[in-house]
Motif scaffolding. Structure first.
Motif, PDB file in Angstrom:
ATOM      1  N   ASN A   1       1.459   3.092  -2.447  1.00 56.14           N
ATOM      2  CA  ASN A   1       0.647   4.186  -3.303  1.00 56.14           C
ATOM      3  C   ASN A   1      -0.778   4.215  -2.756  1.00 56.14           C
ATOM      4  O   ASN A   1      -1.907   4.721  -3.329  1.00 56.14           O
ATOM      5  N   GLY A   2      -1.114   3.544  -1.737  1.00 56.70           N
ATOM      6  CA  GLY A   2      -2.408   3.315  -1.142  1.00 56.70           C
ATOM      7  C   GLY A   2      -3.111   2.158  -1.839  1.00 56.70           C
ATOM      8  O   GLY A   2      -2.514   1.339  -2.534  1.00 56.70           O
TER       9      GLY A   2
ATOM     10  N   ASN B   1     -10.520   4.569  -2.925  1.00 57.62           N
ATOM     11  CA  ASN B   1      -9.192   4.321  -3.720  1.00 57.62           C
ATOM     12  C   ASN B   1      -8.264   5.422  -3.083  1.00 57.62           C
ATOM     13  O   ASN B   1      -8.525   6.322  -3.183  1.00 57.62           O
ATOM     14  N   GLY B   2      -6.829   4.667  -2.649  1.00 55.94           N
ATOM     15  CA  GLY B   2      -6.042   5.576  -2.115  1.00 55.94           C
ATOM     16  C   GLY B   2      -5.837   5.457  -0.898  1.00 55.94           C
ATOM     17  O   GLY B   2      -4.753   5.954  -0.083  1.00 55.94           O
ATOM     18  N   ASP B   3      -6.841   4.966  -0.108  1.00 60.15           N
ATOM     19  CA  ASP B   3      -6.549   4.705   1.354  1.00 60.15           C
ATOM     20  C   ASP B   3      -5.525   3.699   1.796  1.00 60.15           C
ATOM     21  O   ASP B   3      -5.128   2.670   0.930  1.00 60.15           O
ATOM     22  N   LYS B   4      -5.084   3.932   3.013  1.00 61.76           N
ATOM     23  CA  LYS B   4      -3.836   3.090   3.421  1.00 61.76           C
ATOM     24  C   LYS B   4      -4.654   2.465   4.944  1.00 61.76           C
ATOM     25  O   LYS B   4      -4.957   3.538   5.699  1.00 61.76           O
TER      26      LYS B   4
ATOM     27  N   GLU C   1      -5.953   5.769   6.425  1.00 60.40           N
ATOM     28  CA  GLU C   1      -5.300   6.944   6.210  1.00 60.40           C
ATOM     29  C   GLU C   1      -5.672   7.699   4.851  1.00 60.40           C
ATOM     30  O   GLU C   1      -5.692   7.000   3.773  1.00 60.40           O
ATOM     31  N   ARG C   2      -6.372   8.956   4.998  1.00 56.02           N
ATOM     32  CA  ARG C   2      -7.053   9.159   3.752  1.00 56.02           C
ATOM     33  C   ARG C   2      -6.671  10.749   3.537  1.00 56.02           C
ATOM     34  O   ARG C   2      -7.043  11.639   4.216  1.00 56.02           O
TER      35      ARG C   2
ATOM     36  N   ARG D   1      -2.642  -0.300  -5.401  1.00 51.27           N
ATOM     37  CA  ARG D   1      -2.870   0.545  -6.249  1.00 51.27           C
ATOM     38  C   ARG D   1      -1.818   0.692  -7.409  1.00 51.27           C
ATOM     39  O   ARG D   1      -0.718   1.209  -7.020  1.00 51.27           O
TER      40      ARG D   1
ATOM     41  N   GLN E   1       0.781  -1.455  -0.027  1.00 53.69           N
ATOM     42  CA  GLN E   1      -0.047   0.179  -0.071  1.00 53.69           C
ATOM     43  C   GLN E   1       0.819   1.448  -0.014  1.00 53.69           C
ATOM     44  O   GLN E   1       0.479   2.213   0.721  1.00 53.69           O
TER      45      GLN E   1
END
Length: 441
Positions: free
Chosen positions: A138-139, A153-156, A184-185, A214, A136
């Motif tokens: 890039n998330g 999309n992009g969340d960790k 984390e967003r 991602r 993750q």
């Protein structure tokens, strides 16, 4: 056939060693073992040979196995000897604490087997897992159901129920078994709360595939023949840089944008080698072009901790305990009707279909260890017919001083076997039906 051979090998190892646990503890307390069978010999056996007082054999029905102890009502449902006077070599003549150890012998061996396998694997090939941190970077990218559940999309994913999980495979399982997921967003921490209904939708539609890495590039790995991508002239290795003149960074962004152009014509800016090429394409009614994006090899995300034997021993104990805890959590999930997780319980047929179609000893032994813990947990359940059911009645006897009558024990065992056989019929029937449907389609 390789998948069938693998599941038969794994089941044979587990069943033989599980039943050996009962056998060796019975012999320790001088209980006569009349039969030792791999698989069930309902009606007839494939192979059998009597050595001393014990008949050793292989049954034709691959549903576990059993040891038949004198003076005990078990899977064989032989109650005739129970009407006779108890003999010193019989199970029923032994003190409750000895009978309890015999009943738990198979479970103990299953746990020891998993611990030994993990110890050997960790100290030889290493402790391998897919890194949550690496995957993750890039998330994460989520499927439609995952996004409906509240992910973006992009969340960790930082933690599940307050616990960080370094293994990505375990982390996705934690999400389905947990309640509160902290992500984390855009630099901020956000909580995602999953309801049982939402977990059920994820399990039924996407499973563990509801989340993945991602990808920062949209690179054509293969093109479906006669698809829109094929007609447009996309080729393996093409890098799609822009859609209708608008650039994007991530593959999930491309998928989201193209889904808004169903049955519509689009233009693609494609980097082919060192040249930029403009292509026209017609998106299908599902919002797809018909190509597979190139994914990174799992080895790019893998961590391999090389452990010494001294380090491997406690690590293997920790892993065995962790798997037992996961089995408890998954069982609790199955018992929650709104998740409908019970619909996805699999028989050996279903499990075999998930195995790789090449023989890989490393995978097989790791899977055997995992399956061994699962078998130990299943047999711990206080269900009549399972080791846990026998153990429960023995513990009650030790506490109250009152023993269940042979007649009552026969009824309980019959009831338990009916439940178990019904569950087996349902799971096998479901998996056989799915196998037939898949073959027809």
């Amino acid at each position: 056939m390789i998948q069938v051979a693998q599941i038969l090998f794994i089941l044979s190892v587990l069943v033989i060693l599980h039943e050996f646990g009962h056998y060796i503890t019975a012999k320790m307390f001088k209980v006569r073992v009349e039969k030792f069978y791999l698989f069930m010999d309902a009606g007839f056996s494939l192979v059998k040979k009597k050595i001393g007082e014990t008949e050793w054999g292989i049954g034709w029905l691959p549903l576990g196995g059993y040891v038949k102890l004198s003076g005990m009502i078990d899977e064989s449902m032989d109650t005739e000897q129970m009407s006779e006077e108890a003999q010193p070599w019989e199970f029923r003549s032994k003190p409750a604490w000895q009978r309890l150890i015999i009943m738990l012998g198979g479970i103990i061996v299953n746990v020891i087997l998993a611990w030994l396998i993990f110890t050997i694997m960790y100290s030889t090939v290493g402790q391998k897992f897919i890194s949550t941190a690496k995957i993750q970077e890039n998330g994460l990218a989520f499927g439609e159901v995952g996004q409906k559940a509240g992910f973006r999309n992009g969340d960790k994913i930082l933690s599940v129920d307050g616990k960080h999980q370094p293994s990505f495979n375990r982390m996705t399982l934690d999400v389905l078994l947990g309640d509160k997921v902290e992500v984390e967003r855009n630099g901020a921490k956000v909580d995602v709360i999953l309801t049982d209904e939402m977990k059920g939708e994820i399990i039924s539609k996407e499973g563990k595939e509801f989340v993945g890495p991602r990808f920062s590039n949209t690179v054509v790995d293969s093109v479906v023949p006669k698809s829109a991508a094929d007609v447009a002239g996309l080729k393996k290795g093409d890098k799609i840089k822009a859609l209708n003149g608008t650039a994007f960074t991530y593959y999930d962004e491309f998928k989201e944008r193209i889904s808004k152009h169903k049955n519509d014509s689009i233009s693609l800016s494609v980097l082919r080698g060192t040249q930029m090429v403009e292509l026209k394409a017609k998106v299908d009614k599902e919002g797809k072009l018909g190509f597979i994006n190139k994914a990174l090899d799992k080895l790019d995300y893998e961590v391999n901790n090389q452990l010494s034997f001294g380090q491997a021993v406690p690590a293997a104990v920790k892993e065995s305990w962790s798997l037992l805890v996961y089995n408890v959590k998954q069982f609790k999930l199955i018992l929650r009707p709104k998740t409908e997780a019970y619909k996805h319980v699999q028989s050996p047929i279903g499990i075999a279909r998930r195995l790789p179609d090449t023989w890989n000893w490393e995978f097989i032994w790791n899977f055997t260890a995992l399956f061994s813990i699962g078998l130990a947990f299943m047999n711990l359940l206080p269900i009549p017919g399972l080791d846990g059911g026998h153990a429960l009645f023995t513990i009650v006897e030790m506490i109250t001083g009152k023993k269940l009558s042979d007649k009552a024990a026969g009824y309980v065992q019959t009831f338990g076997m009916i439940i178990l056989l019904t569950l087996m019929a349902l799971t096998f029937g479901k998996d056989i039906y799915q196998l037939v449907v898949d073959k027809l389609l």
